[in-house]
Design a protein around this motif. Structure first.
Motif, PDB file in Angstrom:
ATOM      1  N   ARG A  32       0.832  -1.214   0.000  1.00 10.74           N
ATOM      2  CA  ARG A  32       0.000   0.000   0.000  1.00 10.74           C
ATOM      3  C   ARG A  32       0.858   1.253   0.000  1.00 10.74           C
ATOM      4  NH1 ARG A  32      -2.013   0.748   5.616  1.00 10.74           N
ATOM      5  NH2 ARG A  32       0.067   1.701   5.741  1.00 10.74           N
ATOM      6  N   ASN A  33       1.895   1.276   0.821  1.00  8.28           N
ATOM      7  CA  ASN A  33       2.742   2.459   0.915  1.00  8.28           C
ATOM      8  C   ASN A  33       3.504   2.715  -0.377  1.00  8.28           C
ATOM      9  OD1 ASN A  33       1.824   2.740   3.504  1.00  8.28           O
ATOM     10  ND2 ASN A  33       3.704   2.039   4.495  1.00  8.28           N
ATOM     11  N   ARG A  34       3.964   1.656  -1.033  1.00  6.71           N
ATOM     12  CA  ARG A  34       4.643   1.846  -2.322  1.00  6.71           C
ATOM     13  C   ARG A  34       3.695   2.461  -3.337  1.00  6.71           C
ATOM     14  NH1 ARG A  34       7.093  -3.163  -0.851  1.00  6.71           N
ATOM     15  NH2 ARG A  34       5.542  -4.371  -2.038  1.00  6.71           N
ATOM     16  N   LEU A  35       2.453   2.023  -3.310  1.00  4.84           N
ATOM     17  CA  LEU A  35       1.453   2.578  -4.220  1.00  4.84           C
ATOM     18  C   LEU A  35       1.207   4.057  -3.921  1.00  4.84           C
ATOM     19  CD1 LEU A  35      -1.818   0.850  -5.319  1.00  4.84           C
ATOM     20  CD2 LEU A  35      -1.877   3.210  -4.532  1.00  4.84           C
ATOM     21  N   LEU A  36       1.097   4.396  -2.649  1.00  3.11           N
ATOM     22  CA  LEU A  36       0.809   5.781  -2.272  1.00  3.11           C
ATOM     23  C   LEU A  36       1.975   6.710  -2.589  1.00  3.11           C
ATOM     24  CD1 LEU A  36      -1.061   5.226   1.105  1.00  3.11           C
ATOM     25  CD2 LEU A  36      -2.043   5.725  -1.137  1.00  3.11           C
ATOM     26  N   LEU A  37       3.203   6.224  -2.422  1.00  2.00           N
ATOM     27  CA  LEU A  37       4.369   7.029  -2.801  1.00  2.00           C
ATOM     28  C   LEU A  37       4.314   7.357  -4.287  1.00  2.00           C
ATOM     29  CD1 LEU A  37       7.114   5.157  -0.759  1.00  2.00           C
ATOM     30  CD2 LEU A  37       6.496   7.555  -0.451  1.00  2.00           C
ATOM     31  N   ALA A  38       3.956   6.375  -5.114  1.00  2.00           N
ATOM     32  CA  ALA A  38       3.845   6.613  -6.548  1.00  2.00           C
ATOM     33  C   ALA A  38       2.698   7.567  -6.860  1.00  2.00           C
ATOM     34  CB  ALA A  38       3.644   5.286  -7.280  1.00  2.00           C
ATOM     35  N   ALA A  39       1.582   7.404  -6.164  1.00  2.00           N
ATOM     36  CA  ALA A  39       0.434   8.265  -6.405  1.00  2.00           C
ATOM     37  C   ALA A  39       0.735   9.718  -6.069  1.00  2.00           C
ATOM     38  CB  ALA A  39      -0.764   7.775  -5.597  1.00  2.00           C
ATOM     39  N   MET A  40       1.491   9.932  -5.004  1.00  2.00           N
ATOM     40  CA  MET A  40       1.820  11.287  -4.571  1.00  2.00           C
ATOM     41  C   MET A  40       3.023  11.878  -5.304  1.00  2.00           C
ATOM     42  SD  MET A  40      -0.121  12.826  -2.444  1.00  2.00           S
ATOM     43  CE  MET A  40      -1.310  12.643  -1.120  1.00  2.00           C
ATOM     44  N   GLY A  41       3.879  11.009  -5.884  1.00  2.00           N
ATOM     45  CA  GLY A  41       5.072  11.519  -6.551  1.00  2.00           C
ATOM     46  C   GLY A  41       6.256  11.672  -5.634  1.00  2.00           C
ATOM     47  N   SER A  42       6.290  10.918  -4.545  1.00  3.74           N
ATOM     48  CA  SER A  42       7.410  10.960  -3.606  1.00  3.74           C
ATOM     49  C   SER A  42       8.357   9.787  -3.893  1.00  3.74           C
ATOM     50  CB  SER A  42       6.911  10.859  -2.168  1.00  3.74           C
ATOM     51  OG  SER A  42       6.150  11.993  -1.811  1.00  3.74           O
ATOM     52  N   PRO A  43       9.662   9.960  -3.642  1.00  2.00           N
ATOM     53  CA  PRO A  43      10.308  11.148  -3.076  1.00  2.00           C
ATOM     54  C   PRO A  43      10.738  12.136  -4.164  1.00  2.00           C
ATOM     55  CG  PRO A  43      11.869   9.337  -3.190  1.00  2.00           C
ATOM     56  CD  PRO A  43      10.572   8.805  -3.708  1.00  2.00           C
ATOM     57  N   ASP A  44      10.308  13.367  -4.020  1.00  2.00           N
ATOM     58  CA  ASP A  44      10.679  14.454  -4.922  1.00  2.00           C
ATOM     59  C   ASP A  44      10.190  15.749  -4.297  1.00  2.00           C
ATOM     60  OD1 ASP A  44      11.377  16.010  -7.217  1.00  2.00           O
ATOM     61  OD2 ASP A  44       9.300  15.834  -7.914  1.00  2.00           O
ATOM     62  N   ALA A  45      11.071  16.715  -4.160  1.00  2.00           N
ATOM     63  CA  ALA A  45      10.711  17.962  -3.481  1.00  2.00           C
ATOM     64  C   ALA A  45       9.539  18.662  -4.148  1.00  2.00           C
ATOM     65  CB  ALA A  45      11.921  18.895  -3.422  1.00  2.00           C
ATOM     66  N   ARG A  46       9.365  18.454  -5.461  1.00  2.00           N
ATOM     67  CA  ARG A  46       8.248  19.082  -6.171  1.00  2.00           C
ATOM     68  C   ARG A  46       7.054  18.148  -6.307  1.00  2.00           C
ATOM     69  NH1 ARG A  46      10.065  20.734 -11.808  1.00  2.00           N
ATOM     70  NH2 ARG A  46      11.039  18.673 -11.707  1.00  2.00           N
ATOM     71  N   GLN A  47       7.242  16.871  -6.066  1.00  2.00           N
ATOM     72  CA  GLN A  47       6.208  15.852  -6.302  1.00  2.00           C
ATOM     73  C   GLN A  47       5.592  16.042  -7.689  1.00  2.00           C
ATOM     74  OE1 GLN A  47       3.759  16.310  -2.666  1.00  2.00           O
ATOM     75  NE2 GLN A  47       4.552  14.343  -1.953  1.00  2.00           N
ATOM     76  N   ILE A  48       6.445  16.341  -8.640  1.00  2.00           N
ATOM     77  CA  ILE A  48       5.972  16.726  -9.969  1.00  2.00           C
ATOM     78  C   ILE A  48       5.326  15.566 -10.717  1.00  2.00           C
ATOM     79  CG2 ILE A  48       8.132  16.245 -11.196  1.00  2.00           C
ATOM     80  CD1 ILE A  48       5.842  19.319 -11.667  1.00  2.00           C
ATOM     81  N   ASP A  49       5.678  14.324 -10.333  1.00  2.00           N
ATOM     82  CA  ASP A  49       5.156  13.160 -11.050  1.00  2.00           C
ATOM     83  C   ASP A  49       4.023  12.484 -10.279  1.00  2.00           C
ATOM     84  OD1 ASP A  49       5.268  11.584 -13.386  1.00  2.00           O
ATOM     85  OD2 ASP A  49       6.328   9.990 -12.311  1.00  2.00           O
TER      86      ASP A  49
END
Length: 366
Positions: A32-49
């Protein structure tokens, strides 16, 4: 290939996040956490993706499901997705995102809407505490439009009053996790309080600050941030939280005498960025400190100790936060009890649809 996961984007209080039904996410926490990281665009200071807003206040997730607890409608798990690290934390509640849980539950058929208003009882899974949110539902539909105003959010919206039940010590085991009203950590007097959110109260003056400093000014002060973090790490162990190096609690609240006619003034580290306002449950812990005999907060607050119901205006960088407290035994630490804490929030549904994630992450579902 990408896969679509149903979700809603909601503003809850002064935060914003993704709201999911638990049944639409992997049951395994790591997947679940891996999915949420991808959904939010983390790790990235801009969360651009991803869908995150490049700030802790806009990188939040609510996971909601029917509750099996007697007398409770839904379970609510809050997850803080760290912006610039591959981390998802369940170490705390979030009272702002909580404001959207009632509307979400009604919109998704977990709670039947009544005509007029609908009370939604919520189990906050992170700490086991409970809350009741009252949602306006004229003609059986959630209403988001109204005249309620909360500082930190432009415009007005429908009011969502929230009563918090049994939240004292919900994370640390006691309202005063260290057993003391006042502790000294690295030469600084502090009060460690958990009334829904673990918070360490520190006088701004003890750091040579006036309390007028903006979040940007405080964040730019590297020496101050290092000192605050050092105290936080020590306080975490005293508060039964263990090693908090990678945790988002306790919050660190610099307090000073009210500046604009309120009860107390705050600047809160959450824990490494400075909040543009103050968290819902963090404000409840600060307000509790104001009523607590001998605390750091009581020494600067404009609140006379008194039993019964009291409204406290907690000042923050963008306005006020009103907390209604009912306490007993305010003349003695031994008999001091918080009987009730309530506050007003608003929420708004911003988008409903699907968030796209890499197919291999969604395939871990179930």
């Amino acid at each position: 290939m990408q896969k679509a996961i149903p979700c809603q984007v909601m503003r809850g209080g002064t935060s914003k996040g993704l709201y999911f039904l638990a049944s639409d996410l992997p049951a395994d926490a790591e997947a679940r956490n891996r999915l949420l990281l991808a959904a939010m665009g983390s790790p990235d200071a801009r969360q651009i993706d991803g869908m995150g807003g490049a700030h802790p206040l806009t990188s939040k997730v609510a996971v909601i499901s029917p509750s099996s607890l007697p007398g409770v409608d839904v379970d609510y798990l809050f997850l803080q997705v760290v912006v610039d690290k591959a981390e998802v934390s369940d170490a705390q509640n979030c009272g702002n995102i909580l404001a959207g849980v009632g509307p979400f539950a009604i919109e998704n058929g977990l709670v039947a809407a009544q005509n007029g208003h609908t009370d939604v009882s919520i189990h906050m899974v992170n700490t086991g505490a409970r809350a009741v949110a009252r949602v306006e539902t004229p003609n059986g539909c959630v209403n988001y439009v109204g005249q309620a105003r909360i500082d930190g959010v432009p415009g007005t919206a429908a009011p969502i009053p929230i009563d918090f039940l049994d939240i004292a010590g919900s994370s640390c085991g006691a309202l005063l996790p260290t057993g003391n009203t006042l502790d000294v950590i690295e030469g600084i007097e502090v009060s460690c309080i958990d009334n829904g959110m673990p918070v360490v109260l520190l006088r701004a003056a003890d750091f040579g600050l006036s309390g007028l400093e903006s979040p940007a000014e405080l964040e730019a002060n590297a020496e101050l941030k290092a000192r605050i973090e050092s105290i936080r790490l020590a306080a975490g162990k005293l508060m039964n939280l263990g090693d908090v190096t990678s945790k988002t609690v306790p919050k660190m609240s610099l307090i000073s005498a009210p500046l604009a006619g309120g009860s107390i003034n705050t600047r809160t580290f959450i824990p490494h960025r400075v909040h543009e306002a103050i968290g819902v449950l963090g404000s409840v812990s600060v307000a509790s400190g104001c009523m607590l005999p001998g605390s750091v907060a009581q020494s600067v607050a404009a609140v006379p100790a008194a039993d019964g119901v009291c409204q406290l205006e907690v000042e923050h960088p963008t306005g006020f936060f009103t907390v209604e407290m009912e306490v007993a035994g305010s003349d003695s630490l031994d008999s001091f009890t918080v009987k009730r804490a309530a506050l007003l929030r608003t929420a708004r549904l911003l988008m409903r649809g699907e968030v796209m994630v890499p197919a291999e992450l969604e395939s871990e579902h179930g």
